[in-house]
Design an enzyme around this catalytic site. Sequence first.
Site, short mmCIF file in Angstrom:
data_model
loop_
_atom_site.label_atom_id
_atom_site.label_comp_id
_atom_site.label_asym_id
_atom_site.label_seq_id
_atom_site.Cartn_x
_atom_site.Cartn_y
_atom_site.Cartn_z
N ALA A 1 -2.01 1.88 -0.40
CA ALA A 1 -1.05 2.54 -0.02
C ALA A 1 -0.01 2.80 0.21
O ALA A 1 0.72 3.21 0.79
CB ALA A 1 -2.59 3.06 0.67
N ARG B 1 -5.34 2.17 6.22
CA ARG B 1 -5.29 1.21 8.21
C ARG B 1 -4.20 1.26 8.35
O ARG B 1 -4.14 0.59 9.63
CB ARG B 1 -5.82 -0.07 7.35
CG ARG B 1 -7.35 -0.14 6.46
CD ARG B 1 -7.71 -1.08 6.03
NE ARG B 1 -8.99 -1.19 5.69
CZ ARG B 1 -9.47 -0.43 3.69
NH1 ARG B 1 -7.87 0.27 3.25
NH2 ARG B 1 -10.52 -0.08 3.59
N GLN C 1 -3.90 0.24 -6.92
CA GLN C 1 -4.83 0.41 -5.88
C GLN C 1 -4.70 2.10 -5.56
O GLN C 1 -5.33 3.00 -5.50
CB GLN C 1 -5.16 0.08 -4.62
CG GLN C 1 -5.69 -1.24 -4.67
CD GLN C 1 -5.53 -2.16 -3.44
OE1 GLN C 1 -6.59 -1.58 -2.67
NE2 GLN C 1 -4.44 -2.31 -2.84
N ILE D 1 -3.64 6.60 -6.17
CA ILE D 1 -4.42 7.23 -7.08
C ILE D 1 -3.27 9.21 -6.97
O ILE D 1 -3.55 9.51 -7.89
CB ILE D 1 -5.94 7.80 -6.35
CG1 ILE D 1 -5.10 8.34 -4.88
CG2 ILE D 1 -6.76 7.20 -6.32
CD1 ILE D 1 -6.09 8.88 -4.02
N HIS E 1 -8.50 2.90 -9.04
CA HIS E 1 -8.85 3.18 -8.55
C HIS E 1 -8.64 4.88 -8.83
O HIS E 1 -9.27 5.91 -8.15
CB HIS E 1 -8.72 2.90 -6.56
CG HIS E 1 -9.42 2.17 -6.44
ND1 HIS E 1 -8.46 1.24 -4.75
CD2 HIS E 1 -9.69 0.99 -6.78
CE1 HIS E 1 -9.06 0.00 -5.13
NE2 HIS E 1 -9.56 -0.02 -5.76
N SER F 1 -0.38 -3.27 0.99
CA SER F 1 -1.83 -3.33 0.26
C SER F 1 -2.70 -4.46 1.76
O SER F 1 -2.07 -5.68 1.76
CB SER F 1 -2.15 -3.62 -0.54
OG SER F 1 -3.79 -3.69 -0.46
N ASN G 1 4.22 -7.16 3.23
CA ASN G 1 3.37 -5.73 4.23
C ASN G 1 3.62 -5.78 5.34
O ASN G 1 4.09 -6.91 6.34
CB ASN G 1 1.46 -6.25 3.54
CG ASN G 1 1.27 -5.71 3.73
OD1 ASN G 1 1.17 -4.85 3.08
ND2 ASN G 1 0.16 -5.15 4.87
P1 NAD Z 1 -4.37 0.41 3.15
O1 NAD Z 1 -3.66 1.56 4.14
O2 NAD Z 1 -6.11 -0.66 3.36
O3 NAD Z 1 -3.31 -0.92 3.65
C1 NAD Z 1 -1.88 -0.37 3.83
C2 NAD Z 1 -0.79 -1.33 3.76
O4 NAD Z 1 0.13 -1.20 3.60
C3 NAD Z 1 -0.52 -2.13 5.72
O5 NAD Z 1 -1.36 -3.14 5.96
C4 NAD Z 1 0.18 -1.27 6.33
O6 NAD Z 1 0.96 -2.59 7.06
C5 NAD Z 1 1.27 -1.90 4.97
N1 NAD Z 1 2.57 -0.67 4.33
C6 NAD Z 1 2.23 0.47 5.02
N2 NAD Z 1 3.86 1.13 5.38
C7 NAD Z 1 4.43 -0.27 4.37
C8 NAD Z 1 6.20 -0.30 3.98
N3 NAD Z 1 6.37 0.99 4.47
N4 NAD Z 1 6.33 -0.96 3.96
C9 NAD Z 1 5.39 -2.32 3.50
N5 NAD Z 1 4.10 -2.34 3.80
C10 NAD Z 1 3.70 -1.12 4.46
O7 NAD Z 1 -4.14 0.33 2.03
P2 NAD Z 1 -4.51 -0.46 0.65
O8 NAD Z 1 -5.00 -2.26 0.53
O9 NAD Z 1 -4.26 0.21 -0.64
O10 NAD Z 1 -6.60 0.40 0.65
C11 NAD Z 1 -6.71 1.03 1.10
C12 NAD Z 1 -7.36 2.30 -0.02
O11 NAD Z 1 -6.51 3.03 -0.44
C13 NAD Z 1 -7.37 2.16 -1.97
O12 NAD Z 1 -7.78 1.81 -2.37
C14 NAD Z 1 -6.51 3.01 -2.39
O13 NAD Z 1 -6.74 3.34 -3.08
C15 NAD Z 1 -6.65 4.17 -1.18
N6 NAD Z 1 -5.24 4.82 -0.61
C16 NAD Z 1 -4.05 5.70 -1.66
C17 NAD Z 1 -3.25 6.11 -1.30
C18 NAD Z 1 -2.67 6.60 -2.54
O14 NAD Z 1 -2.75 6.26 -3.43
N7 NAD Z 1 -0.76 6.56 -2.23
C19 NAD Z 1 -3.23 6.91 0.64
C20 NAD Z 1 -4.21 6.09 0.72
C21 NAD Z 1 -5.42 5.40 0.19
#
Ligand code: NAD
Length: 253
Positions: A23, A35, A102, A104, A122, A196, A221
């Site tokens: 994300a 998160r 991950q 969507i 996902h 991630s 990250n």
């Molecule tokens: P997560 O929210 O757990 O982690 C996101 C990570 O990205 C964080 O650790 C954060 O520090 C980092 N981050 C945020 N902005 C950043 C940037 N500009 N540059 C670098 N790093 C950055 O997300 P995850 O690990 O993908 O897991 C969460 C679940 O959320 C996944 O299963 C996903 O399917 C879902 N999700 C997807 C979306 C989307 O499709 N855009 C949005 C929200 C959640």
Amino acid sequence: MDVFEHAANLIANSNKLVVFTGAGISTESGISDFRSPGGLWEKYDPSEFMFDRFLSSEDTRKKYWEMNQHLWPTIVAAQPNAAHIAIAGLDKMGNLDCVITQNIDGLHQRAGVPDEKVIELHGTTLWVLCLNCAKRYPRQEIHNRVEAGDKAPYCDDCGGILKPATISFGQAMPARETQEAENKSAACDVFFVIGSSLVVYPAAQMPAIAKRSGAKLIILNLMPTPHDDYADLIIREKAGDTMEQILKHLQEG
Ligand code: NAD
């Protein structure tokens, strides 16, 4: 040598680069992650949206659709950012084996990475699925139905429960995509994590699979992850600028 050049060197020497995104790569496109501070889990309680509760309770489904009705316009308005575009650039230069995501939101494909190179672990929020007969509906069509008052929609054909074609907590992972992601992770020589937290399993086991098979591991990250200890390179910067710089190094040779 700075971290951007270091990453560019690893990629330049790679024959099979796998990019793994979460994300965090899409926050710069205006889509909140889960998160980070201010992320979606500060607004919603994930335990409310476990798959078994979605199946068993129409009230839960109504809440789930209500949350999703708020998110959908953001997804529609979002544009691929510099990081998505740079990954498509890596593909054009012949450096990319595949993207395991991950996410969507469909932004990798919209940035120009061919569909067949994107493994969506996902699922996708661009479609809605009937959980009974598997009929697929464009998301906008069901969005309009919910907006018009059908708060927990059912399938037109069979009356089954409709759900966005994404994987909820507690829902089985898609078998083909998971297997393909494991195979690609085991076969790559550079595994590049972008945005991630690496805490959601089984997606988060992919870097370990890659590393065990001898790949170099890069983690880009903003926050630390539980896999940092065995990474070859950690970049604690924003994804957009970083990916632009890495691509520039590669293009300048
Ligand atoms: P997560 O929210 O757990 O982690 C996101 C990570 O990205 C964080 O650790 C954060 O520090 C980092 N981050 C945020 N902005 C950043 C940037 N500009 N540059 C670098 N790093 C950055 O997300 P995850 O690990 O993908 O897991 C969460 C679940 O959320 C996944 O299963 C996903 O399917 C879902 N999700 C997807 C979306 C989307 O499709 N855009 C949005 C929200 C959640």
